[in-house]
Enzyme design. Sequence first.
Site, mmCIF file in Angstrom:
data_model
loop_
_atom_site.group_PDB
_atom_site.id
_atom_site.type_symbol
_atom_site.label_atom_id
_atom_site.label_comp_id
_atom_site.label_asym_id
_atom_site.label_seq_id
_atom_site.Cartn_x
_atom_site.Cartn_y
_atom_site.Cartn_z
ATOM 1 N N ASN A 188 -11.017 -2.626 -5.525
ATOM 2 C CA ASN A 188 -10.216 -1.682 -6.308
ATOM 3 C C ASN A 188 -10.846 -1.320 -7.664
ATOM 4 O O ASN A 188 -10.415 -0.360 -8.312
ATOM 5 C CB ASN A 188 -8.776 -2.201 -6.521
ATOM 6 C CG ASN A 188 -7.918 -2.115 -5.271
ATOM 7 O OD1 ASN A 188 -7.056 -2.945 -5.021
ATOM 8 N ND2 ASN A 188 -8.124 -1.083 -4.456
ATOM 9 N N ASP A 226 0.833 -1.209 0.000
ATOM 10 C CA ASP A 226 0.000 0.000 0.000
ATOM 11 C C ASP A 226 0.864 1.254 0.000
ATOM 12 O O ASP A 226 1.962 1.262 0.565
ATOM 13 C CB ASP A 226 -0.921 -0.025 1.239
ATOM 14 C CG ASP A 226 -2.117 0.888 1.086
ATOM 15 O OD1 ASP A 226 -2.334 1.425 -0.026
ATOM 16 O OD2 ASP A 226 -2.848 1.078 2.076
#
Length: 257
Positions: free
Chosen positions: A76, A28
Site C-alpha cells: 500500500n 476492501d
Amino acid sequence: MTQPINYSTLPADLHPEALPAHVAVIMDGNGRWATQRGLPRVAGHRQGAKTVKDLLRCCQDWGIPVLTVYAFSTENWRRPMEEVGFLMRLFDRLLRRELAEMQRKGVRIQFLGDLSPLPHRLQDLMQEAMAVTCSNQRVQFNVAVNYGGRQELVAATRHIAQQVACGALSLEQVDEAALSRALLTYPLPDPDLLIRTSGEQRLSNFLPWQLTYTELYFTEVLWPDFDRAAFHQALQWYQQRQRRFGGLTPAPLAQGF
Ligand code: IPE
Ligand code: IPE
Ligand code: MG
C-alpha cells in the site's frame, strides 16, 4: 410480520458453540465507496474506520475471541503520498480516541507487521497500546499494518536459520510448529473464517501460512457498508460449511481458543 433482528446480542439462528474462534478480514472497497458518492477516497477510509470499530464491538457482544484486520499492506506504500499520510493520521487519531474504551472492554490490541517505517509518534502510540492492553482477555484485536505475508515468511525463515546456525535448534526440529512459532500471529489459532469485502477474490499477501485451511468468504459489500447484518450473513454461511481438513468426517466448526 417478522421482527427486526436485534444485533446487540448473538442472533438467535447462530449457534454459539459453532462460532469461529478467529475471524480475519481484508477490509476492501473504501475508495470505491467514496467514489460512488462523488467523495474523495479518504472519505471512504474515514467511514471504514467506523465499520471496524463496530465490528470489534460486535465480536465482544457476540463472543468471538480473536479478530484480525488488514489495515495497510506492504504494497500500500505504492499509493499517492497524500492517501498514505491520511491513513497514518487516521490510525493515530483512532488509537488515541479508542484506547481507553478498548482497555475498559477488555480488548487486547496487537499490531502485526514491520512498524519501523511508520511515523515515530505512531510507533510509540502503538507500542503503548500493546503494552497497556497486554493482559486483557476478552477479545484479541490484531491490526495488520505494513504487513506482508511473504515478508513474514522470510523473517520467520531467517529467525529459524539463525537458531540453527547457533545450535539452539537442530535441523530435525525445523517443522511446522517451529515455523508457526516464528510467525507474528503466534500463539493464536489460525483464522477459521476469512472475510474479504468489495468483490475481490484474492489474498493480497495476507496471512498465506495461516489461511491454509481457512473458510474463505467473499462478498460484494464495500467495507464501509459492512454492518452487523452483513457479518451475520457471513457467520450464517460459515455455519453451513463442512470443514474436513483433508479427511472424510466433518470437524467441529469451532476449533477452540
Ligand atoms: C481498503 O480499501 C483500505 C486499504 C487498503 C487501506 P481500498 O482503499 O483498497 O478501496 P478500493 O479497493 O480502492 O475501493
Ligand atoms: C488489501 O487491499 C490490503 C488491505 C485491505 C489493507 P488492496 O486494495 O490493497 O488490495 P489489491 O491491491 O486490490 O490486491
Ligand atoms: Mg482495494
